[in-house]
Design an enzyme around this catalytic site. Structure first.
Site, PDB file in Angstrom:
ATOM      1  N   TYR A 146      -8.529  58.250  44.918  1.00 20.58           N
ATOM      2  CA  TYR A 146      -9.781  58.938  45.238  1.00 20.58           C
ATOM      3  C   TYR A 146     -10.930  57.968  45.030  1.00 20.58           C
ATOM      4  O   TYR A 146     -11.011  57.286  44.011  1.00 20.58           O
ATOM      5  CB  TYR A 146      -9.963  60.166  44.337  1.00 20.58           C
ATOM      6  CG  TYR A 146     -11.256  60.906  44.575  1.00 20.58           C
ATOM      7  CD1 TYR A 146     -11.480  61.584  45.776  1.00 20.58           C
ATOM      8  CD2 TYR A 146     -12.266  60.935  43.616  1.00 20.58           C
ATOM      9  CE1 TYR A 146     -12.668  62.271  46.000  1.00 20.58           C
ATOM     10  CE2 TYR A 146     -13.453  61.625  43.827  1.00 20.58           C
ATOM     11  CZ  TYR A 146     -13.647  62.290  45.018  1.00 20.58           C
ATOM     12  OH  TYR A 146     -14.830  62.972  45.246  1.00 20.58           O
ATOM     13  N   ASP A 234     -11.641  49.991  42.517  1.00 19.86           N
ATOM     14  CA  ASP A 234     -12.443  51.155  42.174  1.00 19.86           C
ATOM     15  C   ASP A 234     -12.177  51.461  40.705  1.00 19.86           C
ATOM     16  O   ASP A 234     -11.179  52.073  40.346  1.00 19.86           O
ATOM     17  CB  ASP A 234     -12.073  52.342  43.068  1.00 19.86           C
ATOM     18  CG  ASP A 234     -12.888  53.586  42.713  1.00 19.86           C
ATOM     19  OD1 ASP A 234     -13.586  53.568  41.681  1.00 19.86           O
ATOM     20  OD2 ASP A 234     -12.815  54.575  43.466  1.00 19.86           O
ATOM     21  N   LYS A 262     -19.021  56.949  35.992  1.00 17.19           N
ATOM     22  CA  LYS A 262     -18.602  57.665  34.789  1.00 17.19           C
ATOM     23  C   LYS A 262     -19.052  56.980  33.478  1.00 17.19           C
ATOM     24  O   LYS A 262     -20.202  57.138  33.096  1.00 17.19           O
ATOM     25  CB  LYS A 262     -17.091  57.926  34.847  1.00 17.19           C
ATOM     26  CG  LYS A 262     -16.769  58.795  36.096  1.00 17.19           C
ATOM     27  CD  LYS A 262     -15.372  59.342  36.159  1.00 17.19           C
ATOM     28  CE  LYS A 262     -15.255  60.380  37.270  1.00 17.19           C
ATOM     29  NZ  LYS A 262     -14.573  59.978  38.486  1.00 17.19           N
TER      30      LYS A 262
END
Ligand SMILES: *Cc1c(COP(=O)(O)O)cnc(C)c1O
Length: 421
Positions: A146, A234, A262
Site C-alpha cells: 500500500y 516506501d 507516520k
C-alpha cells in the site's frame, strides 16, 4: 449539540449522517470486523479512552504514527510551544531545517529531503520525481503493498506474473494506471528499460506483516540498476520504526528515493521523501518536476516530529523490539493453548497476525487467511480492553509507552480471548 451525544452508537449514527460511512478513513468504520467503532475521547501513553469512558490498551497507535505513545509530554509541549509562535506562514522555518537534518542524518546515502503533508503525498510526489528525472513513464509496484491513495498507485494485483494494472478503485480511470505494472511481492520482476521506478514496502506491513525474502531487496536493487530504473522504498511505516536509519539501514540496501510519514510527524500530519542531491535537484524550484504545498513543513508537525525522533535512541529500539518479541511469543502460546491455527509474523517491532497454517509470503497467500476468525478475535480482545486494528491486514503497533506490565496484560487477555473463540 454534538457534545450531548454520549455513546459510541449515538455518535456513529450522527457521524454516518454527516460523513460518508461516518469516518474519514475507511478502515475506521469497522466494516471488515463488524460492530460499532469506539469514538476516542482522549488517549495517554499506551491507552485510549472512548466517549463512554471505556479504557483500551491500544495496539493501533495511529497506525504507528505515535511511536512515543499518546500525548507524550515532550511531544505535546513541543507542539504547544510551536503553536504559540504561529501555526503556518507560507515562508520557510527553522523547524523544517531541523527535521530535514534529523532525517538525513539517519539515512545512509540520503542528501536532500522534501517535506509534504502525508504518506500519500510522499509516494505520489516521489513517483512524479522518478518519472521526471528518468524521462520514463512506466512504474512497477507489488501486489498487496500500500502506498497511499494516489490514482496511479491504486492498481490491484494480478497474480502469478506481472500484469498491467487494473484500477483498484472506482474513479480511477484505466489511463491513470495504464503505466502501472503490478508484480507479486518477494519475486524480482522483469524490469524493462521503459520503467522509471519500482516502488516497494521494504517490509510489507499493509497485507499483514510480510518480511522480504532473503536477497529480495538486494536483487531488486541490482535489477533496477541494470534497467536504469530508480528504486523507491516506501518507508511510511518502516521509517525510523524498524531501525534508527529505517529499512535502508536494516536491509543494507540503498534505495534511490525513500518516502516517510507516520513516525516522522509525532502524530501530526506529515510526509517526506528524499534521496541524493542529483535526483532531488530535478524537483522545483531547482528542476522541472513541480511539487508544492501550502502547509508543507508545518511548524507544529516539524516540532512534534523532531521531538519524537529524538526520543528514538538505541534504548528505545531495544524496548520496541523486546516488546514485540514478547508479544510474538505470548500470542503464539495463546493460540497454541487454544488449539487455533494462527501465526505471528514479526520483523523488528512490526507484528502481524495471520489465521492460517503457514506464514504468507505474498498477497495471494495473505488473502487465504481467515478474516472471519480475525474479526472474532478482534472483538474478543476489544471486549476485554485491548484495541487492535479493525482489519485483518493491518499490523499491530507497539510503542515506547508499552511497558513490560502492559505487554503482560495484553498476553493474558490474548489467552482468554483465544480460548473464548
Ligand atoms: C500509511 C501508509 C501510506 C499512506 O500514508 P498516509 O499518511 O495515510 O497518506 C503509504 N505507504 C505506506 C507503506 C503506509 O503504511
Amino acid at each position: 449539540m454534538i457534545r450531548t451525544l454520549r455513546t459510541n452508537a449515538e455518535l456513529f449514527e450522527k457521524a454516518q449522517a454527516l460523513i460518508p460511512g461516518g469516518v474519514n478513513s475507511p478502515v475506521r468504520a469497522f466494516r471488515s470486523v463488524g460492530g460499532t467503532p469506539y469514538f476516542v475521547d482522549h488517549a495517554e501513553g499506551a491507552y485510549v479512552y472512548d466517549v463512554e469512558g471505556r479504557k483500551y490498551i491500544d495496539l493501533v497507535q495511529s497506525y504507528g504514527a505515535v511511536i512515543a505513545g499518546h500525548a507524550h509530554p515532550s511531544v505535546t509541549s513541543a507542539i504547544c510551544d510551536a503553536a504559540q509562535k504561529g501555526t503556518s506562514f507560507g515562508a520557510p522555518t527553522f523547524g523544517e531545517v531541523e527535521l530535514a537534518t534529523e532525517i538525513i542524518e539517519r539515512v545512509p546515502g540520503m542528501e536532500k529531503v522534501r517535506l509534504v503533508n502525508s504518506g500519500t503525498e510522499a509516494t505520489m510526489s516521489s513517483i512524479r520525481l522518478a518519472r521526471g528525472h528518468t524521462g520514463r513513464d512506466r512504474i512497477i509496484k507489488f501486489a498487496g503493498n500500500y502506498h497511499g491513495h494516489a490514482d496511479m498507485l491504486l492498481a490491484a494485483g494480478g497474480s502469478g506474473v506481472a500484469t498491467l494494472g487494473l484500477s483498484g478503485s472506482a474513479g480511477v480511470p484505466l489511463a491513470a494506471v495504464a503505466d502501472t505494472l503490478v508484480a507479486p511481492y518477494n519475486v524480482v520482476p522483469n524490469i524493462g528499460t521503459d520503467v522509471a521506478c519500482v516502488i516497494v514496502e521494504p517490509v510489507a506491513a499493509n497485507m499483514g506483516v510480510i518480511g522480504p525474502a532473503e536477497n529480495f531487496l538486494k536483487d531488486l536493487r541490482l535489477a533496477c540498476d541494470r534497467a536504469g530504473a530508480l528504486l523507491i522504498f516506501d518507508e511510511v511505516i518502516t521509517g525510523f520504526r524498524l531501525a534508527r536509519g529505517g529499512a535502508s539501514e536494516w536491509s543494507k540496501v540503498k534505495p534511490d528515493l525513500a518516502c516517510y510519514g507516520k513516525v516522522i510527524g509525532g502524530g501530526l500530519p506529515i510526509g517526506a521523501f528524499g534521496g541524493n542531491s542529483n535526483i532531488m535537484s530535478s524537483l522545483a524550484p531547482e528542476g522541472p518536476v513541480y511539487q508544492a504545498g501550502t502547509l508543507s513543513g508545518n511548524p507544529l508537525a516539524t516540532a512534534a516530529g523532531v521531538t519524537a525522533l529524538k526520543l528514538l535512541n538505541s534504548e528505545a529500539y531495544s524496548h520496541l523490539n523486546r516488546a514485540a518479541e514478547r508479544l510474538e511469543s505470548g500470542f503464539t502460546s495463546a493460540f497454541e493453548l487454544a488449539g487455533i491455527h494462527a501465526l505471528v509474523s514479526r520483523v523488528g517491532s512490526l507484528l502481524g497476525l495471520f489465521f492460517g497454517r503457514s506464514l504468507p509470503t505474498d498477497y495471494d497467500q495473505a488473502r487465504e487467511t481467515d478474516e472471519e476468525l480475525y474479526a472474532r478475535f478482534f472483538h474478543a480482545m476489544l471486549k476485554r480492553g485491548v484495541a487492535m486494528a479493525p482489519g485483518a491486514y493491518e499490523a499491530m503497533f507497539v510503542g515506547l509507552a508499552h511497558t513490560d506490565e502492559i505487554i503482560d496484560e495484553i498476553i493474558a487477555i490474548a489467552k482468554e480471548s483465544a480460548l473464548s473463540l
